[in-house]
Design a protein around this motif. Sequence first.
Motif, mmCIF file in Angstrom:
data_model
loop_
_atom_site.group_PDB
_atom_site.id
_atom_site.type_symbol
_atom_site.label_atom_id
_atom_site.label_comp_id
_atom_site.label_asym_id
_atom_site.label_seq_id
_atom_site.Cartn_x
_atom_site.Cartn_y
_atom_site.Cartn_z
ATOM 1 N N SER A 1 -27.259 -26.781 23.432
ATOM 2 C CA SER A 1 -25.901 -27.162 23.849
ATOM 3 C C SER A 1 -24.818 -26.450 23.033
ATOM 4 O O SER A 1 -23.916 -25.841 23.621
ATOM 5 C CB SER A 1 -25.724 -28.669 23.765
ATOM 6 O OG SER A 1 -26.607 -29.318 24.636
ATOM 7 N N PRO A 2 -24.856 -26.478 21.697
ATOM 8 C CA PRO A 2 -23.832 -25.730 20.950
ATOM 9 C C PRO A 2 -23.943 -24.217 21.139
ATOM 10 O O PRO A 2 -22.945 -23.503 21.066
ATOM 11 C CB PRO A 2 -24.097 -26.098 19.487
ATOM 12 C CG PRO A 2 -24.868 -27.348 19.539
ATOM 13 C CD PRO A 2 -25.649 -27.312 20.800
ATOM 14 N N MET A 3 -25.154 -23.732 21.406
ATOM 15 C CA MET A 3 -25.323 -22.309 21.642
ATOM 16 C C MET A 3 -24.576 -21.877 22.906
ATOM 17 O O MET A 3 -23.920 -20.833 22.931
ATOM 18 C CB MET A 3 -26.806 -21.961 21.773
ATOM 19 C CG MET A 3 -27.064 -20.481 21.903
ATOM 20 S SD MET A 3 -28.777 -20.090 22.130
ATOM 21 C CE MET A 3 -28.947 -20.341 23.886
ATOM 22 N N LEU A 4 -24.660 -22.687 23.947
ATOM 23 C CA LEU A 4 -23.935 -22.370 25.177
ATOM 24 C C LEU A 4 -22.429 -22.431 24.971
ATOM 25 O O LEU A 4 -21.681 -21.625 25.535
ATOM 26 C CB LEU A 4 -24.370 -23.315 26.297
ATOM 27 C CG LEU A 4 -25.806 -23.145 26.784
ATOM 28 C CD1 LEU A 4 -26.149 -24.223 27.799
ATOM 29 C CD2 LEU A 4 -26.010 -21.769 27.355
ATOM 30 N N ILE A 5 -21.982 -23.371 24.167
ATOM 31 C CA ILE A 5 -20.554 -23.452 23.849
ATOM 32 C C ILE A 5 -20.123 -22.204 23.088
ATOM 33 O O ILE A 5 -19.058 -21.639 23.347
ATOM 34 C CB ILE A 5 -20.242 -24.741 23.067
ATOM 35 C CG1 ILE A 5 -20.455 -25.959 23.961
ATOM 36 C CG2 ILE A 5 -18.822 -24.720 22.507
ATOM 37 C CD1 ILE A 5 -20.390 -27.282 23.248
ATOM 38 N N GLY A 6 -20.955 -21.741 22.147
ATOM 39 C CA GLY A 6 -20.653 -20.516 21.416
ATOM 40 C C GLY A 6 -20.591 -19.300 22.334
ATOM 41 O O GLY A 6 -19.721 -18.435 22.186
ATOM 42 N N ALA A 7 -21.517 -19.224 23.282
ATOM 43 C CA ALA A 7 -21.499 -18.116 24.239
ATOM 44 C C ALA A 7 -20.227 -18.157 25.085
ATOM 45 O O ALA A 7 -19.627 -17.114 25.377
ATOM 46 C CB ALA A 7 -22.739 -18.170 25.125
ATOM 47 N N PHE A 8 -19.811 -19.347 25.466
ATOM 48 C CA PHE A 8 -18.578 -19.504 26.247
ATOM 49 C C PHE A 8 -17.364 -19.075 25.432
ATOM 50 O O PHE A 8 -16.474 -18.394 25.945
ATOM 51 C CB PHE A 8 -18.452 -20.961 26.712
ATOM 52 C CG PHE A 8 -17.273 -21.218 27.581
ATOM 53 C CD1 PHE A 8 -17.226 -20.738 28.877
ATOM 54 C CD2 PHE A 8 -16.184 -21.941 27.109
ATOM 55 C CE1 PHE A 8 -16.126 -20.961 29.689
ATOM 56 C CE2 PHE A 8 -15.087 -22.175 27.903
ATOM 57 C CZ PHE A 8 -15.053 -21.676 29.201
ATOM 58 N N VAL A 9 -17.328 -19.461 24.165
ATOM 59 C CA VAL A 9 -16.206 -19.055 23.295
ATOM 60 C C VAL A 9 -16.195 -17.540 23.128
ATOM 61 O O VAL A 9 -15.135 -16.910 23.162
ATOM 62 C CB VAL A 9 -16.293 -19.773 21.931
ATOM 63 C CG1 VAL A 9 -15.344 -19.167 20.916
ATOM 64 C CG2 VAL A 9 -16.017 -21.252 22.093
ATOM 65 N N GLY A 10 -17.373 -16.938 22.965
ATOM 66 C CA GLY A 10 -17.440 -15.483 22.863
ATOM 67 C C GLY A 10 -16.964 -14.796 24.133
ATOM 68 O O GLY A 10 -16.260 -13.785 24.080
ATOM 69 N N ALA A 11 -17.347 -15.348 25.280
ATOM 70 C CA ALA A 11 -16.899 -14.773 26.549
ATOM 71 C C ALA A 11 -15.387 -14.919 26.711
ATOM 72 O O ALA A 11 -14.716 -13.989 27.188
ATOM 73 C CB ALA A 11 -17.629 -15.441 27.711
#
Length: 94
Positions: free
Chosen positions: A20-30
Motif C-alpha cells: 500500500s505505501p509502495m503504491l502511494i510512493g509510485a503515485f507521488v513519483g508519477a
Amino acid sequence: MLKFVAGFVHVLLWLKVAVSPMLIGAFVGALTCVVRDEVSLPIIAICTGLGLIVGIVWAEKTRRTIGLSSFHGRLIGHPEIDGASGMSDRKNSE
C-alpha cells in the motif's frame, strides 16, 4: 496442507500492508513527473523504493505488535467502513 494455506494467507496479508505505501510512493513519483513535464524513471523508482521501505517497516511492526489478522479484522469490522453507524444516524434523524 492447512498450514500451507494459512501461511499463504499470512503472506498475502503482509504483502497487502507492505504494498500500500509502495503504491502511494509510485503515485507521488508519477505526480512529480507530471509537474516537471518530464518522465524520469529514477524519480519514480526512488519514490516507489521509499514507499516500499516504509511499507516493510509498517508491515513488520504490525505483525509483531497486534498481528496481521487482527489488523485487517479491525479495518474490516470498523463501523464507519462497514456503514453500520450511517444507518443508525439516518434512522435517528427521521
